[in-house]
Design an enzyme around this catalytic site. Structure first.
Site, mmCIF file in Angstrom:
data_model
loop_
_atom_site.group_PDB
_atom_site.id
_atom_site.type_symbol
_atom_site.label_atom_id
_atom_site.label_comp_id
_atom_site.label_asym_id
_atom_site.label_seq_id
_atom_site.Cartn_x
_atom_site.Cartn_y
_atom_site.Cartn_z
ATOM 1 N N GLY A 303 68.205 58.569 45.254
ATOM 2 C CA GLY A 303 68.454 57.163 44.965
ATOM 3 C C GLY A 303 68.805 56.416 46.227
ATOM 4 O O GLY A 303 68.311 56.737 47.313
ATOM 5 N N GLU A 304 69.607 55.365 46.112
ATOM 6 C CA GLU A 304 70.071 54.506 47.210
ATOM 7 C C GLU A 304 68.937 53.984 48.078
ATOM 8 O O GLU A 304 69.108 53.723 49.271
ATOM 9 C CB GLU A 304 71.153 55.184 48.057
ATOM 10 C CG GLU A 304 70.761 56.416 48.834
ATOM 11 C CD GLU A 304 71.939 57.122 49.512
ATOM 12 O OE1 GLU A 304 71.833 57.424 50.718
ATOM 13 O OE2 GLU A 304 72.964 57.389 48.828
#
Length: 338
Positions: A303-304
């Site tokens: 993610g991120e």
């Protein structure tokens, strides 16, 4: 642009600006005259043409690239659906600010401006197994935050997220809008064990039953079953469409965030590309449902915006070839028809 109601978003998606095909056609003509066999750079050629269409420029550029990571907390985390506690969301936001996360390193390498937008981390959404995660006003506020987070002069936007339990919300949106239940969409997220996965699937199936009356309304689903950071991503993608900015989507959560928009209008995501396909269960299937072919497949599930961030490097390679290669005439090389 201000969205005062869900109907405002519906109206926006019915009349979204289109990319300018004249610039795409000009980019095609240039690709046909570069010193290479036609089509030999594969998807790099398509990416350069896509940039030209959505930037509205015969010579696209990547001078101002932005990565925006939205962060939010989820009430459903209390059901033990994640391997990490909700406090980690704020702790990771602090890590982003300190430059210690993977996305900090990727953004620096990709020459991108990293922006982190936490949305009310001290006020998690409600547990959607027994209430709506957000009411309409809360959802609209998060959409507005996302919309206003996008710089109008950006050449390319990559979007991602941070939020403990948000793979549960992502799977929830997919189950509600596409079908197949928790068994089809719920994966291990941050690495839950078998018991955690069972709790995650049970929460999704319980919420599907509780909210069965709204499942035909994509925006009602986004509010009742999503999260603030997902709504922020949706708002950012709408802003990018308004300003003619091409978008790279990150993984399963970021892609699920724009699923409601695709259900409002089949062309709502034409200015988007999937930066990668993550290892999270369900992402490949979701991309298939949306007709998005991922640019990278590296078994990532962080993610991120990490996968979308890496895809920026691919976009830079596509543009470097498109802009920097010589034509047959410039290089004095015989073309195929010479």
């Amino acid at each position: 642009m201000q969205f005062d109601s869900l109907d405002d978003i519906r109206a926006f998606c019915r009349d979204v600006p289109k990319g300018d095909v004249r610039f795409a056609e000009a980019a095609v003509r240039r690709q046909q005259n570069l010193t290479k066999p036609p089509g030999s750079l594969g998807r790099l050629e398509e990416l350069a043409i896509w940039l030209a269409q959505w930037q509205g420029r015969e010579s696209p550029r990547l001078d101002r690239v932005t990565i925006t990571v939205f962060a939010g907390n989820h009430g459903v985390a209390a059901r033990g659906v994640s391997a990490y506690p909700p406090e980690v969301t704020a702790q990771m936001v602090a890590n982003f600010a300190a430059g210690g996360a993977a996305i900090n390193q990727i953004a620096r390498l990709a020459g991108a401006d990293l922006r982190v937008v936490p949305i009310e981390l001290d006020r998690p959404t409600r547990d959607f197994t027994m209430a709506t995660a957000m009411d309409a006003d809360d959802f609209l506020n998060a959409v507005e935050i996302g919309y206003r987070a996008v710089p109008e002069d950006c050449d390319l936007l990559a979007v991602g997220e941070m939020g403990i339990a948000n793979t549960t919300s992502a799977a929830m949106l997919c189950a509600a809008l596409i079908g197949g239940g928790a068994a089809r969409w719920a994966g291990r997220g941050t690495g839950v064990d078998d018991e955690g996965l069972a709790r995650k699937r049970a929460a999704i199936d319980a919420a599907l039953d509780y909210h069965r009356g709204i499942l035909l309304d994509p925006l009602a689903v986004a509010a009742a079953l999503g999260g603030r950071e997902l709504a922020g991503i949706a708002g950012a993608v709408l802003a990018a469409r308004r300003h003619g900015i091409p978008v790279l989507l990150d993984g399963f959560v970021a892609t699920s965030a724009v699923l409601p928009l695709a259900h409002l209008d089949a062309g709502a995501l034409d200015h988007c590309r999937a930066g990668h396909v993550s290892a999270e269960s369900g992402h490949r299937d979701l991309l298939r449902e949306l007709g998005l072919a991922p640019l990278l497949d590296l078994d990532m599930r962080l993610g991120e915006a990490s996968g979308a961030g890496l895809a920026i490097l691919l976009m830079r390679a596509a543009l470097a070839c498109h802009a920097g290669m010589a034509t047959f005439a410039e290089a004095g090389v015989c073309g195929a028809d010479d």
